[in-house]
Write an enzyme that holds these catalytic residues in place. Structure first.
Site, PDB file in Angstrom:
ATOM      1  N   GLU A  80       0.818  -1.211   0.000  1.00 36.33           N
ATOM      2  CA  GLU A  80       0.000   0.000   0.000  1.00 36.33           C
ATOM      3  C   GLU A  80       0.855   1.266   0.000  1.00 36.33           C
ATOM      4  OE1 GLU A  80      -3.051   0.376  -0.570  1.00 36.33           O
ATOM      5  OE2 GLU A  80      -3.716  -1.694  -0.473  1.00 36.33           O
ATOM      6  N   TYR A  98      -6.476   5.962   4.981  1.00 35.33           N
ATOM      7  CA  TYR A  98      -6.660   4.993   3.895  1.00 35.33           C
ATOM      8  C   TYR A  98      -5.819   3.728   4.128  1.00 35.33           C
ATOM      9  CZ  TYR A  98      -5.648   2.350  -0.146  1.00 35.33           C
ATOM     10  OH  TYR A  98      -5.444   1.271  -0.954  1.00 35.33           O
ATOM     11  N   ASP A 102      -9.664   5.885  -1.575  1.00 34.52           N
ATOM     12  CA  ASP A 102      -8.473   6.396  -2.258  1.00 34.52           C
ATOM     13  C   ASP A 102      -8.956   7.077  -3.552  1.00 34.52           C
ATOM     14  OD1 ASP A 102      -9.158   4.359  -3.998  1.00 34.52           O
ATOM     15  OD2 ASP A 102      -7.110   3.596  -4.201  1.00 34.52           O
ATOM     16  N   CYS A 114     -13.738   1.752 -14.271  1.00 32.47           N
ATOM     17  CA  CYS A 114     -14.233   3.118 -14.076  1.00 32.47           C
ATOM     18  C   CYS A 114     -13.037   4.068 -14.062  1.00 32.47           C
ATOM     19  CB  CYS A 114     -15.017   3.187 -12.761  1.00 32.47           C
ATOM     20  SG  CYS A 114     -15.983   4.694 -12.615  1.00 32.47           S
ATOM     21  N   CYS A 173     -19.330  -2.654 -16.935  1.00 28.32           N
ATOM     22  CA  CYS A 173     -19.257  -2.382 -15.496  1.00 28.32           C
ATOM     23  C   CYS A 173     -20.260  -3.246 -14.721  1.00 28.32           C
ATOM     24  CB  CYS A 173     -19.541  -0.910 -15.249  1.00 28.32           C
ATOM     25  SG  CYS A 173     -19.554  -0.515 -13.495  1.00 28.32           S
ATOM     26  N   CYS A 212     -25.583   2.935 -10.956  1.00 27.47           N
ATOM     27  CA  CYS A 212     -24.772   4.127 -11.206  1.00 27.47           C
ATOM     28  C   CYS A 212     -25.625   5.289 -11.720  1.00 27.47           C
ATOM     29  CB  CYS A 212     -23.668   3.799 -12.206  1.00 27.47           C
ATOM     30  SG  CYS A 212     -22.625   5.208 -12.564  1.00 27.47           S
TER      31      CYS A 212
HETATM   32 FE1  SF4 Z   1     -18.072   3.975 -13.529  1.00 24.44          FE
HETATM   33 FE2  SF4 Z   1     -20.713   4.131 -13.440  1.00 24.44          FE
HETATM   34 FE3  SF4 Z   1     -19.506   3.695 -15.756  1.00 24.44          FE
HETATM   35 FE4  SF4 Z   1     -19.539   1.796 -13.845  1.00 24.44          FE
HETATM   36  S1  SF4 Z   1     -21.264   2.612 -14.972  1.00 24.44           S
HETATM   37  S2  SF4 Z   1     -17.775   2.411 -15.113  1.00 24.44           S
HETATM   38  S3  SF4 Z   1     -19.394   3.037 -11.997  1.00 24.44           S
HETATM   39  S4  SF4 Z   1     -19.348   5.520 -14.508  1.00 24.44           S
END
Ligand code: SF4
Length: 413
Positions: free
Chosen positions: A58, A142, A160, A214, A224, A230
């Site tokens: 880390e 973190y 982070d 993302c 995703c 989202c």
């Molecule tokens: Fe990022 Fe949302 Fe796109 Fe997923 S759907 S990659 S969380 S912007």
């Protein structure tokens, strides 16, 4: 106390939180990258060794890409496989191994903290995020959360840069993501979201999502695993915020987490409307004269004089060619004279400004400094060292130079 933010910016539906955890962990199990510290954290039965390995990784990963860190991490763990081994290392050895990784105080603090664990904590790593942060120098919120969740299974979140980006997009947070108010909210969210039975995997999954899917500029929303949760993605698809029946839409100007009224959603940016940051301060511009002093060594090979920097401040304790920070806008002739005076004072023998051969300029960007090295060379006869009262110095061959604790900037020089 400030009013709580509107629910559309939070994860207040337990069923949604459960679904998001499941989707993210299933994706992580399928797609995670094989990284040496993950393998060790998953298989090492000794908790202190797990904590140590995650801690090293880390600290190295702060400000540095995974691809660069792997080799440094492997060499580090080979040389100092345990905390007690690191506690016995010298700072010089640590700096030599760290050379090229940047942000050198990280290595130094790791070693200081290892000594503290051995001498004051009987060699036992603290087991909670709170204690890690309180007791270990250089371990912030973190890193403490990462070590505690990944090594010891504590159900605590982490925030982070990758997590900031993912959470801001998931919940359409467009206020300045570096502001304390937003950061506090993101920590609250991370602590709500973290999976209770697999906290370490969940935190790594969230960071992995930010690092591989993302991503900042061209996120792969189609792939995703959490796109159905989202808000930024839905807004991109439908051109407006998702309908949230139980609260009003935030309205402009009075929501602490929405984009400022002066910078509304820009449809050409899509999901990359989030996160947003206040403009960075421009880097400080610095100019430094540096002189490569060369002599013939006893075997005929050229040798170069390097001096050690002070033990605090930028590049603390690293070695460099004799260098002198310059005022801005000096004429070249004046720069050369100042460098000659500096060398003369240090070596206790005359140095003619005209004898310094101009080689060229090297630009190196540190995080907050735009540094230009004005490079000169000077050939010397005989044994010369700089006044040890100024700084320690030694002559090295080219190979020795590369094996020494020198910065990337000096290697460029
Ligand atoms: Fe990022 Fe949302 Fe796109 Fe997923 S759907 S990659 S969380 S912007």
């Amino acid at each position: 106390a400030p009013a709580p933010p509107p629910a559309r910016h939070l994860f207040s539906d337990p069923a949604e939180v459960e679904a998001l955890r499941g989707n993210l962990l299933a994706w992580y199990d399928r797609c995670k990258r094989d990284l040496p510290w993950r393998a060790l954290a998953a298989t090492e039965p000794d908790a202190d060794r797990r904590g140590y390995a995650v801690w090293v990784s880390e600290i190295m990963l702060q400000q540095t890409q995974v691809a660069t860190v792997i080799d440094y991490y492997n060499r580090w763990m080979q040389k100092w496989p345990t905390l007690p081994a690191l506690a016995q290392a010298s700072l010089e050895e640590v700096n030599e191994l760290w050379a090229g990784l940047g942000y050198y105080s990280r290595g130094k603090r790791l070693q200081e903290a290892a000594r503290k664990v051995v001498s004051e904590l009987a060699g036992r790593m603290p087991r909670t995020a709170e204690d890690l942060q309180k007791l270990l120098p250089g371990v912030g919120r973190y890193t403490a959360g990462a070590i505690a969740s990944i090594s010891y299974g504590q159900a605590t979140g982490v925030v982070d840069g990758n997590v900031i980006r993912v959470l801001c997009r998931l919940r359409s947070i467009g206020a300045d993501s570096s502001s304390p108010a937003v950061i506090d909210r993101l920590w609250d969210m991370a602590n709500v979201l973290v999976d209770r039975s697999r906290p370490g995997d969940f935190n790594q999954a969230l960071m992995e999502l930010g690092a591989t899917v993302c991503v900042p500029k061209a996120p792969l929303c189609g792939e995703c695993p959490v796109k159905q949760h989202c808000h930024a993605w839905r807004r991109k698809l439908f051109g407006k915020s998702p309908p949230v029946p139980d609260v009003e839409d935030c309205g402009v100007g009075d929501c602490p987490l929405c984009p400022p009224a002066t910078e509304p959603w820009d449809s050409s940016l899509g999901v990359t409307n989030f996160p947003r940051k206040a403009a960075k301060k421009p880097p400080r511009v610095m100019r430094t004269a540096t002189c490569v002093l060369e002599r013939r060594g006893c075997h005929g090979a050229p040798e170069y004089l390097i001096v050690q920097r002070p033990s605090s401040g930028l590049l603390a304790g690293l070695w460099e060619f004799p260098s002198l920070p310059l005022a801005q806008d000096l004429q070249e002739e004046k720069e050369r004279e100042e460098l000659a005076d500096y060398l003369q004072a240090g070596m206790g023998r005359p140095v003619a400004a005209k004898g310094l051969q101009f080689i060229g300029e090297v630009i190196h960007i540190f995080s907050h400094i735009h540094q230009t090295y004005v490079v000169y060379a000077l050939h010397l006869d005989g044994d010369v060292n700089l006044d040890p009262a100024l700084s320690p110095s030694r002559w090295v061959t080219e190979d020795e130079f590369h094996a020494s604790a020198v910065s990337t900037a000096m290697k460029k020089v």
